[in-house]
Scaffold this motif. Structure first.
Motif, PDB file in Angstrom:
ATOM      1  N   UNK A  98       0.823  -1.214   0.000  1.00  0.00           N
ATOM      2  CA  UNK A  98       0.000   0.000   0.000  1.00  0.00           C
ATOM      3  C   UNK A  98       0.847   1.250   0.000  1.00  0.00           C
ATOM      4  N   UNK A  99       0.196   2.381  -0.206  1.00  0.00           N
ATOM      5  CA  UNK A  99       0.856   3.683  -0.084  1.00  0.00           C
ATOM      6  C   UNK A  99       1.551   3.751   1.268  1.00  0.00           C
ATOM      7  N   UNK A 100       2.810   4.162   1.267  1.00  0.00           N
ATOM      8  CA  UNK A 100       3.589   3.983   2.489  1.00  0.00           C
ATOM      9  C   UNK A 100       4.359   5.175   3.003  1.00  0.00           C
ATOM     10  N   UNK A 101       3.857   6.384   2.843  1.00  0.00           N
ATOM     11  CA  UNK A 101       4.562   7.524   3.424  1.00  0.00           C
ATOM     12  C   UNK A 101       4.596   7.384   4.939  1.00  0.00           C
ATOM     13  N   UNK A 102       5.774   7.474   5.557  1.00  0.00           N
ATOM     14  CA  UNK A 102       5.866   7.307   7.009  1.00  0.00           C
ATOM     15  C   UNK A 102       5.020   8.344   7.757  1.00  0.00           C
ATOM     16  N   UNK A 103       4.357   7.896   8.817  1.00  0.00           N
ATOM     17  CA  UNK A 103       3.622   8.791   9.699  1.00  0.00           C
ATOM     18  C   UNK A 103       4.314   8.773  11.063  1.00  0.00           C
ATOM     19  N   UNK A 104       5.050   9.815  11.349  1.00  0.00           N
ATOM     20  CA  UNK A 104       5.782   9.916  12.603  1.00  0.00           C
ATOM     21  C   UNK A 104       5.554  11.297  13.205  1.00  0.00           C
ATOM     22  N   UNK A 105       5.544  11.359  14.519  1.00  0.00           N
ATOM     23  CA  UNK A 105       5.383  12.635  15.202  1.00  0.00           C
ATOM     24  C   UNK A 105       6.753  13.287  15.347  1.00  0.00           C
ATOM     25  N   UNK A 106       6.975  14.308  14.533  1.00  0.00           N
ATOM     26  CA  UNK A 106       8.238  15.034  14.560  1.00  0.00           C
ATOM     27  C   UNK A 106       7.947  16.527  14.591  1.00  0.00           C
ATOM     28  N   UNK A 107       8.966  17.288  14.907  1.00  0.00           N
ATOM     29  CA  UNK A 107       8.804  18.742  14.953  1.00  0.00           C
ATOM     30  C   UNK A 107       8.653  19.311  13.554  1.00  0.00           C
ATOM     31  N   UNK A 108       9.400  18.757  12.613  1.00  0.00           N
ATOM     32  CA  UNK A 108       9.388  19.273  11.245  1.00  0.00           C
ATOM     33  C   UNK A 108       8.987  18.147  10.291  1.00  0.00           C
ATOM     34  N   UNK A 109       7.709  18.096   9.935  1.00  0.00           N
ATOM     35  CA  UNK A 109       7.203  17.090   9.000  1.00  0.00           C
ATOM     36  C   UNK A 109       7.208  17.683   7.599  1.00  0.00           C
ATOM     37  N   UNK A 110       8.213  17.314   6.815  1.00  0.00           N
ATOM     38  CA  UNK A 110       8.410  17.885   5.485  1.00  0.00           C
ATOM     39  C   UNK A 110       8.480  16.769   4.443  1.00  0.00           C
ATOM     40  N   UNK A 111       7.582  15.794   4.574  1.00  0.00           N
ATOM     41  CA  UNK A 111       7.692  14.603   3.733  1.00  0.00           C
ATOM     42  C   UNK A 111       6.543  14.377   2.763  1.00  0.00           C
ATOM     43  N   UNK A 112       5.351  14.922   3.014  1.00  0.00           N
ATOM     44  CA  UNK A 112       4.206  14.605   2.141  1.00  0.00           C
ATOM     45  C   UNK A 112       3.629  15.848   1.471  1.00  0.00           C
ATOM     46  N   UNK A 113       4.431  16.886   1.351  1.00  0.00           N
ATOM     47  CA  UNK A 113       4.072  18.079   0.577  1.00  0.00           C
ATOM     48  C   UNK A 113       2.815  18.774   1.087  1.00  0.00           C
ATOM     49  N   UNK A 114       2.610  18.717   2.398  1.00  0.00           N
ATOM     50  CA  UNK A 114       1.532  19.493   2.997  1.00  0.00           C
ATOM     51  C   UNK A 114       1.892  20.975   2.993  1.00  0.00           C
ATOM     52  N   UNK A 115       0.902  21.804   3.115  1.00  0.00           N
ATOM     53  CA  UNK A 115       1.109  23.227   3.360  1.00  0.00           C
ATOM     54  C   UNK A 115       1.301  23.370   4.866  1.00  0.00           C
ATOM     55  N   UNK A 116       2.513  23.708   5.296  1.00  0.00           N
ATOM     56  CA  UNK A 116       2.794  23.748   6.735  1.00  0.00           C
ATOM     57  C   UNK A 116       2.364  25.057   7.383  1.00  0.00           C
ATOM     58  N   UNK A 117       1.826  25.984   6.583  1.00  0.00           N
ATOM     59  CA  UNK A 117       1.340  27.245   7.122  1.00  0.00           C
ATOM     60  C   UNK A 117      -0.071  27.060   7.695  1.00  0.00           C
ATOM     61  N   UNK A 118      -0.356  27.615   8.843  1.00  0.00           N
ATOM     62  CA  UNK A 118      -1.712  27.511   9.379  1.00  0.00           C
ATOM     63  C   UNK A 118      -2.688  28.353   8.560  1.00  0.00           C
ATOM     64  N   UNK A 119      -3.941  27.935   8.542  1.00  0.00           N
ATOM     65  CA  UNK A 119      -4.987  28.715   7.877  1.00  0.00           C
ATOM     66  C   UNK A 119      -5.134  30.045   8.619  1.00  0.00           C
ATOM     67  N   UNK A 120      -5.173  31.176   7.918  1.00  0.00           N
ATOM     68  CA  UNK A 120      -5.332  32.477   8.599  1.00  0.00           C
ATOM     69  C   UNK A 120      -6.554  32.482   9.506  1.00  0.00           C
ATOM     70  N   UNK A 121      -6.434  33.107  10.662  1.00  0.00           N
ATOM     71  CA  UNK A 121      -7.494  33.047  11.672  1.00  0.00           C
ATOM     72  C   UNK A 121      -8.841  33.549  11.173  1.00  0.00           C
TER      73      UNK A 121
END
Length: 362
Positions: free
Chosen positions: A17-40
């Protein structure tokens, strides 16, 4: 009991199956998410829309997601000079992966073939396998390019029922000329699917495959709100195509497949497109910073039009991956020899990644 003990379909045996690692880290830069929070202010509007939708959650959602289709059509039309996208040209689903699945359910399946050009988005071949569609891998040119001549040669050799293209390409970030898409369409008599998940990160003013839609009834362009709109957790993907494509997907979609909450959240976010897209400029700046600074560290960075950077010259990708993970940074080994991929995040995330990589032995 193991998976191999189950009476699974023969064509699925041995697959992973699709296997991108899911780990709790300070800097998750592996699955091309937008790491910026949605403006309030945007988040507040989304929450208010969700609260209103919850009041009628005892009823099934709008099966045709009418308001969402109108919002998406307006969003896509905003930068098109000589054409407009009509709501009936829009189809949406739970992420662009479901768009791909529905497309292959409708036009692929047993006895049919889909042509792709690896390295490309891994889910293209995985979903093909899940729908019983044969995946055919064609060769690219040097530097991960696909010229019109190379693409047409592959189409004429294999005569696929569908052709999958990725623009910009994942995992390389490289561009795909519109001329190649046009040539593939002209050479094919099947569905031509262009995955534009990262289109918002392309240079401003550069035309996308949306400009090729008029007169091309078999051309399908998919987008997602996961990246530019920081909506990865909401799961909203969509396509633009001839209205007949949506009619075909209605045959295979599950009833009421888009929840009322998903529709409400997406419509609210699209109402704030300028604020949301302001994040894109910041992310593109960090992407370009990574591309510019990696050579000084001894790596080759591929020019990227997405929100990530593929870099080569990594002696042992797994060792580098583990060393960065020990420093609380998660990036991605995409299976390309001596290469790794990193998502462009905030300025602080970029600085931490570059400093950590510089501290590693080559």
């Amino acid at each position: 009991m193991a998976l191999s003990d189950l009476p699974i379909r023969d064509d699925l045996r041995g697959l992973t199956p699709y296997g991108a690692p899911q780990k709790h880290v300070r800097y998750a830069l592996n699955v091309n998410e937008n790491t910026h929070p949605i403006p309030e202010p945007v988040a507040r509007h989304i929450v208010e829309s969700l609260a209103h939708a919850v009041l009628t959650a005892n009823r099934y959602p709008d099966r045709e997601f009418t308001a969402l289709r109108e919002s998406l059509a307006g969003y896509l039309s905003r930068d098109l000079r000589e054409q407009q996208i009509a709501p009936e040209q829009i189809w949406a689903a739970n992420g662009s992966n479901e768009i791909i699945q529905q497309l292959l359910q409708a036009f692929g399946g047993p006895g049919r073939r889909v042509l792709g050009f690896p390295p490309t988005y891994s889910m293209h071949s995985i979903i093909a396998a899940g729908t019983g569609t044969r995946w055919i891998a064609a060769e690219r040119d040097a530097d991960y390019a696909i010229s019109p001549e190379t693409a047409v040669r592959a189409v004429e050799q294999h005569r696929p029922d569908l052709v999958f293209l990725c623009a910009p390409n994942n995992p390389t970030g490289t561009a795909l000329p519109l001329e190649t898409i046009e040539a593939v369409y002209d050479a094919s008599d099947g569905i031509v699917f262009v995955d534009e998940a990262y289109a918002e990160f392309m240079p401003k003013g550069q035309p996308t495959a949306l400009t090729l839609l008029p007169g091309r009834e078999r051309l399908v362009i998919s987008r997602t709100m996961s990246k530019a709109f920081a909506f990865a957790g909401v799961r909203l993907g969509y396509l633009a195509a001839d209205p007949a494509i949506a009619d075909a997907l209605r045959l295979v979609r599950l009833p009421y497949h888009l929840s009322a909450l998903t529709q409400a959240a997406a419509v609210a976010a699209l109402a704030h497109a300028p604020e949301m897209l302001a994040m894109v400029d910041d992310i593109a700046a960090q992407r370009d910073r990574i591309v510019a600074e990696l050579p000084a560290l001894g790596y080759h960075a591929w020019p990227s039009q997405a929100n990530f950077v593929l870099f080569e010259g990594v002696t042992d990708p797994q060792a580098t991956f583990r060393a960065l993970l020990e420093r609380d940074i998660l990036i991605r080994d995409v299976g390309i020899p001596h290469a790794l991929r990193v998502t462009a995040g905030t300025p602080d995330e970029t600085a931490f990644f570059l400093a950590a990589l510089a501290a590693l032995p080559r």
